[in-house]
Design a protein around this motif. Structure first.
Motif, PDB file in Angstrom:
ATOM      1  N   UNK A 190       5.552   2.440  12.050  1.00 31.72           N
ATOM      2  CA  UNK A 190       4.280   2.250  11.669  1.00 31.72           C
ATOM      3  C   UNK A 190       3.323   3.555  12.385  1.00 31.72           C
ATOM      4  N   UNK A 191       3.567   3.806  13.422  1.00 32.32           N
ATOM      5  CA  UNK A 191       2.744   5.162  13.896  1.00 32.32           C
ATOM      6  C   UNK A 191       3.665   6.233  14.299  1.00 32.32           C
ATOM      7  N   UNK A 192       3.993   7.088  13.672  1.00 31.20           N
ATOM      8  CA  UNK A 192       4.698   8.196  14.241  1.00 31.20           C
ATOM      9  C   UNK A 192       3.823   9.209  14.989  1.00 31.20           C
ATOM     10  N   UNK A 193       4.331   9.661  16.157  1.00 34.52           N
ATOM     11  CA  UNK A 193       3.095  10.334  17.220  1.00 34.52           C
ATOM     12  C   UNK A 193       2.453  11.633  16.335  1.00 34.52           C
ATOM     13  N   UNK A 194       3.321  12.159  15.618  1.00 38.24           N
ATOM     14  CA  UNK A 194       2.645  13.395  14.895  1.00 38.24           C
ATOM     15  C   UNK A 194       1.506  13.076  13.854  1.00 38.24           C
ATOM     16  N   UNK A 195       2.090  11.788  13.198  1.00 38.46           N
ATOM     17  CA  UNK A 195       0.964  11.327  12.112  1.00 38.46           C
ATOM     18  C   UNK A 195      -0.344  10.871  13.094  1.00 38.46           C
ATOM     19  N   UNK A 196      -0.170  10.229  14.260  1.00 40.31           N
ATOM     20  CA  UNK A 196      -1.294   9.821  15.017  1.00 40.31           C
ATOM     21  C   UNK A 196      -2.145  11.167  15.478  1.00 40.31           C
TER      22      UNK A 196
ATOM     23  N   UNK B   6       0.824  -1.351  -0.046  1.00 38.19           N
ATOM     24  CA  UNK B   6      -0.100   0.103   0.063  1.00 38.19           C
ATOM     25  C   UNK B   6       0.782   1.308   0.006  1.00 38.19           C
ATOM     26  N   UNK B   7       0.546   2.209  -0.406  1.00 41.01           N
ATOM     27  CA  UNK B   7       1.191   3.525  -0.669  1.00 41.01           C
ATOM     28  C   UNK B   7       1.692   4.067   0.439  1.00 41.01           C
ATOM     29  N   UNK B   8       1.600   3.437   1.783  1.00 38.88           N
ATOM     30  CA  UNK B   8       2.179   3.914   2.647  1.00 38.88           C
ATOM     31  C   UNK B   8       1.600   5.291   3.534  1.00 38.88           C
ATOM     32  N   UNK B   9       0.382   5.529   3.342  1.00 40.35           N
ATOM     33  CA  UNK B   9      -0.352   6.533   4.033  1.00 40.35           C
ATOM     34  C   UNK B   9      -1.205   6.002   5.229  1.00 40.35           C
ATOM     35  N   UNK B  10      -1.299   6.996   6.067  1.00 42.68           N
ATOM     36  CA  UNK B  10      -2.295   6.522   7.199  1.00 42.68           C
ATOM     37  C   UNK B  10      -3.806   7.284   6.695  1.00 42.68           C
ATOM     38  N   UNK B  11      -4.520   6.819   7.091  1.00 42.24           N
ATOM     39  CA  UNK B  11      -6.174   7.221   6.808  1.00 42.24           C
ATOM     40  C   UNK B  11      -6.936   7.435   8.098  1.00 42.24           C
ATOM     41  N   UNK B  12      -7.779   8.436   7.992  1.00 42.74           N
ATOM     42  CA  UNK B  12      -8.448   8.730   9.323  1.00 42.74           C
ATOM     43  C   UNK B  12      -9.716   8.184   9.321  1.00 42.74           C
TER      44      UNK B  12
ATOM     45  N   UNK C  29      -2.279  13.810  13.707  1.00 40.32           N
ATOM     46  CA  UNK C  29      -2.816  14.400  12.490  1.00 40.32           C
ATOM     47  C   UNK C  29      -4.243  13.540  12.155  1.00 40.32           C
ATOM     48  N   UNK C  30      -4.073  12.139  12.237  1.00 42.60           N
ATOM     49  CA  UNK C  30      -5.176  11.273  11.915  1.00 42.60           C
ATOM     50  C   UNK C  30      -6.290  11.560  12.935  1.00 42.60           C
TER      51      UNK C  30
END
Ligand code: ARG
Ligand code: ZN
Length: 471
Positions: free
Chosen positions: A320-326, A299-305, A328-329
């Motif tokens: 797998x889950x950087x805290x800023x991405x968490x 998969x393209x490597x993006x997280x999704x909300x 963000x989502x």
């Protein structure tokens, strides 16, 4: 339910003239039943969604076989006709449709591209509530977008992961695949014993079924856009907790993606949701959490909300889950999932707010201030390729949508002052809770928070392509 169609580009007078002509010429609305439309008129995705009805509920009852990749079952779509209909469309990509009933009677159907055209035995009246049951099966696939990214149904080593933004839900269930038509859901998927199914909402039941299978039933009570529906199937480690405010937290992590940084981030979900609630307002849904999958390079490597609990891809070699991405989502639960764009052109309302949430978090954690994050975004050339209010379909997730989107918010903050700005941050998702809103809804809304004329700000930062001389 659909709040109103996304026809924002058309001036009101012109729109009503057009509608008046249509009423007399096509007799689609008042009198004799006609065909529903194959799209809702999204400026970027013309075939997304459908015209002529409004979905209230999806009841999916599916079985998945990881060995063959086959998904089969029924989708029960409860909708209300918004005009008299002789036929209507649902969006479905691939799969084989075996039968369709409308109001319990067999219906004719045909396929054309991603449109499933249904012709009920009896025409539908305007305002009529009707159930359509689609029996279907197949190996669901992925959909490639104009930007080359992919969503839909990803097979994994031991299961699958469904991601829908922007038009991927049609890969695994027939529906009205556009953000403007939100609905409640019951999502039931049976899998071989030992596998776990995680989805949106709350787990209502996990019950044994014949043939050594377990059926997981997830109930989604609050309205959800199709692109936010998810199903994750695999060997997951499930953790249940509650936030200090009593919100249930359900987190599922593929053990292979449980790197130390991800484990640390997962444990901070209650803290982050509580911090965000303090700024954005009460959490909009009845539970939260996260799904950390393991996709390798599939998969393209993006997280999704995905609603309630965002998905993180878990690719090889990166946390797998950087805290800023968490951060963000999870912020998207307010900005995107509760107040959802009217059309895909309004995507900056999702990504600009979620990026600003990251800037707020970094400052809160003692990192760069919001002013420093804004200056860095201002300096980066990639952010000036186009105006955030008018991406093309291929630019839906490009840097200006995220970073110029956040700069619009930062300029609003500088113009109206902190007190008004933080009132705006809470009031916006509250005003459109579980609904839809457009860019113009937002700009009009902002005027209530300051006596200053915001038009120059919007002209430059939201609608203008050129980079201003200074921030
Ligand atoms: N909304 C996601 C985010 O939080 C990005 C989704 C990208 N989807 C895609 N098909 N490229 O940034
Ligand atoms: Zn985002």
């Amino acid at each position: 339910p659909r709040v109103r169609p996304p026809q924002r580009a058309l001036p009101r007078a012109l729109a009503s003239l057009f509608l008046a002509c249509c009423l007399t010429a096509c007799a689609g609305d008042g009198g004799s039943p006609g065909a529903g439309a194959p799209g809702v008129g999204d400026p970027l995705f013309p075939n997304a969604g459908n015209g002529g009805y409004d979905v209230g509920h999806y009841g999916l009852d599916l079985a998945y076989d990881p060995a063959s990749g086959r998904l089969s079952g029924t989708a029960a779509v409860t909708a209300t006709a918004t005009r008299p209909l002789r036929s209507f469309d649902l969006d479905l990509s691939g799969m084989r449709v075996d039968a369709v009933t409308v109001a319990g009677q067999g219906a004719q159907f045909s396929r054309a591209g991603t449109e499933l055209v249904v012709r009920p035995a009896e025409p539908l009246e305007r305002g009529e509530r009707f159930d359509t049951v689609i029996t279907y099966q197949g190996v669901p696939g992925v959909i490639t977008d104009p930007d080359g990214s992919q969503e839909g149904w990803f097979r994994t080593d031991d299961g699958a992961l469904a991601l829908g933004e922007p038009v991927g839900s049609m890969a695994w269930f027939p529906g009205d695949d556009h953000p403007s038509d939100k609905a409640s859901y019951d999502i039931t998927v049976s899998v071989p014993h030992g596998l776990t199914v995680v989805s949106n909402g709350e787990l209502a039941a996990a019950a044994a079924r014949a043939g050594g299978r377990t059926a997981f039933h997830w109930h989604v009570a609050q309205p959800m856009a199709t692109y936010l529906a998810t199903v994750a199937i695999g060997h997951y480690t499930v953790t249940k907790a509650t936030t200090g405010g009593g919100l249930p937290v359900y987190t599922a992590v593929d053990p292979r993606s449980n790197d130390p940084q991800t484990a640390a981030a997962v444990s901070r979900i209650p803290e982050i949701v509580t911090w965000e609630s303090g700024i954005f307002g009460p959490f909009p849904f009845s539970s939260t959490g996260a799904i950390v999958a393991h996709l390798g390079d599939r998969q393209g490597g993006y997280a999704l909300e995905t609603q309630n609990r965002p998905v993180f891809p878990g690719n090889e070699g990166t946390p797998a889950m950087p805290v800023t991405t968490l951060v963000h989502e999870l912020s998207h639960e307010w900005y995107g999932d509760s107040v959802t764009p009217h059309s895909w052109q309004d995507i900056w309302l999702n990504e600009g707010f979620a990026t600003y949430a990251e800037w707020l978090w970094k400052a809160h954690e003692g990192g760069p201030t919001e002013q420093q994050s804004a200056a860095a975004a201002f300096a980066a050339t990639a952010n000036w390729a186009f105006a955030p209010a008018s991406p093309t379909a291929a630019q839906l997730f490009a840097p200006p949508v995220y970073n110029r989107g956040a700069l619009v918010l930062h300029e609003l903050r500088r113009t109206m002052g902190d007190a008004a700005f933080f009132r705006l941050l809470r009031a916006w998702p509250a005003a459109h809770r579980h609904g839809n809103a457009s860019t113009e809804d937002f700009t009009a809304f902002c005027a209530h928070f300051t006596a200053k004329d915001l038009n120059p700000l919007f002209t430059t930062w939201l609608y203008g392509r050129a980079k201003p001389a200074h921030i």
